[in-house]
Design an enzyme around this catalytic site. Structure first.
Site, short mmCIF file in Angstrom:
data_model
loop_
_atom_site.label_atom_id
_atom_site.label_comp_id
_atom_site.label_asym_id
_atom_site.label_seq_id
_atom_site.Cartn_x
_atom_site.Cartn_y
_atom_site.Cartn_z
N ASP A 119 0.71 -1.15 0.14
CA ASP A 119 0.02 -0.03 -0.04
C ASP A 119 0.85 1.22 0.00
OD1 ASP A 119 -2.00 1.83 0.45
OD2 ASP A 119 -2.81 0.79 2.16
N LYS A 147 -1.22 -1.31 -4.39
CA LYS A 147 -2.29 -0.34 -4.67
C LYS A 147 -0.93 0.97 -4.86
CE LYS A 147 -5.44 -0.39 -1.00
NZ LYS A 147 -5.83 0.34 0.24
N PHE A 168 -10.02 0.72 0.74
CA PHE A 168 -9.72 -0.21 1.73
C PHE A 168 -10.55 -1.54 1.43
CE2 PHE A 168 -9.40 -2.11 5.63
CZ PHE A 168 -8.10 -1.83 6.16
P1 XMP Z 1 1.81 -0.72 3.79
O1 XMP Z 1 0.99 0.86 3.66
O2 XMP Z 1 2.74 -0.28 4.92
O3 XMP Z 1 0.78 -1.71 4.19
O4 XMP Z 1 2.34 -0.59 2.46
C1 XMP Z 1 1.01 -2.40 4.79
C2 XMP Z 1 -0.15 -3.51 5.61
O5 XMP Z 1 -1.24 -2.48 5.90
C3 XMP Z 1 -2.60 -3.35 5.86
N1 XMP Z 1 -3.22 -2.56 4.56
C4 XMP Z 1 -4.55 -3.05 4.57
N2 XMP Z 1 -5.26 -3.71 5.11
N3 XMP Z 1 -6.89 -3.49 3.51
C5 XMP Z 1 -6.28 -4.31 4.74
O6 XMP Z 1 -7.16 -5.11 5.26
C6 XMP Z 1 -6.31 -2.62 2.87
O7 XMP Z 1 -6.69 -2.20 1.97
C7 XMP Z 1 -4.95 -2.47 3.60
N4 XMP Z 1 -3.92 -1.80 2.87
C8 XMP Z 1 -3.05 -1.80 3.84
C9 XMP Z 1 -2.02 -4.53 5.53
O8 XMP Z 1 -1.62 -5.14 6.67
C10 XMP Z 1 -0.82 -4.34 4.82
O9 XMP Z 1 0.10 -5.58 4.85
#
Ligand code: XMP
Length: 208
Positions: A119, A147, A168
């Site tokens: 993300d 994403k 999300f």
């Molecule tokens: P980052 O922002 O660090 O994201 O790249 C890592 C972790 O954040 C959670 N994440 C989500 N969990 N739906 C979820 O259930 C989403 O749309 C989402 N976006 C981020 C997830 O644990 C991911 O590994």
């Protein structure tokens, strides 16, 4: 970057009756997940053939994806987990805390790091250097979902199941406030569900 990273066409798949109160729409069906996970496994097999690999998976969101992916990998492999928690309320990410360290020695090994979703990139931008410091011979990253529009850290995955828009998502291991991991599809919740939990969370909670 996986060449075959699937761009999603909007599915018109109906939400299963038992989930209609909470789930607004299905973004990726169970059949699409099954097909894509099989083809990701084939890509990985081609690249890793010939040596034993170590699969390192991030807890907890990867569990369903990981279980399906590795049963399609006809390669010798060992499996280990890293626990990472994001302490934040609702859909906002918070501070990262390591809750489980790697047990296997990955020095000189071919490592595949598996995560549920890339993300902002904050999680993988902490985990990748930590793994590199253990001196694996090769380190590649596989994520089910990407994403790209949300990225704040410069991180890319070598294998990507699906690129998704900035929504999300829950299901197939992904949670909202620790719920919905058991959905067999990837879906989007009704706004009222997010609002209720976001408002009721007074203290930081564990999200991963
Ligand atoms: P980052 O922002 O660090 O994201 O790249 C890592 C972790 O954040 C959670 N994440 C989500 N969990 N739906 C979820 O259930 C989403 O749309 C989402 N976006 C981020 C997830 O644990 C991911 O590994």
């Amino acid at each position: 970057m996986s060449k075959a990273a699937t761009q999603l066409a909007r599915t018109k798949s109906p939400v299963p009756p038992g989930w209609r109160k909470e789930v607004e729409s299905v973004l990726i069906t169970d059949a699409q997940l099954a097909r894509r996970v099989r083809s990701l496994a084939r890509e990985i097999e081609r690249d890793y053939r010939g040596r034993e690999m170590v699969v390192v998976s991030l807890l907890n969101g990867t569990v369903l994806f990981l279980a399906d992916l590795i049963r399609h990998l006809s390669l010798p492999l060992r499996l280990d987990f890293i626990g990472v928690s994001s302490y934040g309320a609702g859909t906002e990410s918070g501070e990262l805390v390591f809750t489980k360290e790697l047990r296997l020695d990955v020095r000189g090994r071919d490592v595949l790091l598996v995560d549920d979703i890339l993300d902002t990139g904050k999680t993988l931008s902490r985990v990748i250097p930590k793994l590199r410091a253990l001196k694996p011979q090769r380190l590649k990253v596989c994520v089910l979902l990407d994403k790209p529009s949300r990225r704040v850290e410069e991180v890319a995955a070598d294998y990507v199941g699906f690129k998704i828009p900035d929504v999300f998502v829950v299901g197939y291991g992904l949670d909202f406030a620790e719920r919905y991991r058991n959905l067999p599809f990837v879906g989007v919740l009704h706004p009222h569900v997010y609002k209720q939990v976001n408002q009721s969370v007074a203290k930081p909670v564990r999200r991963r």
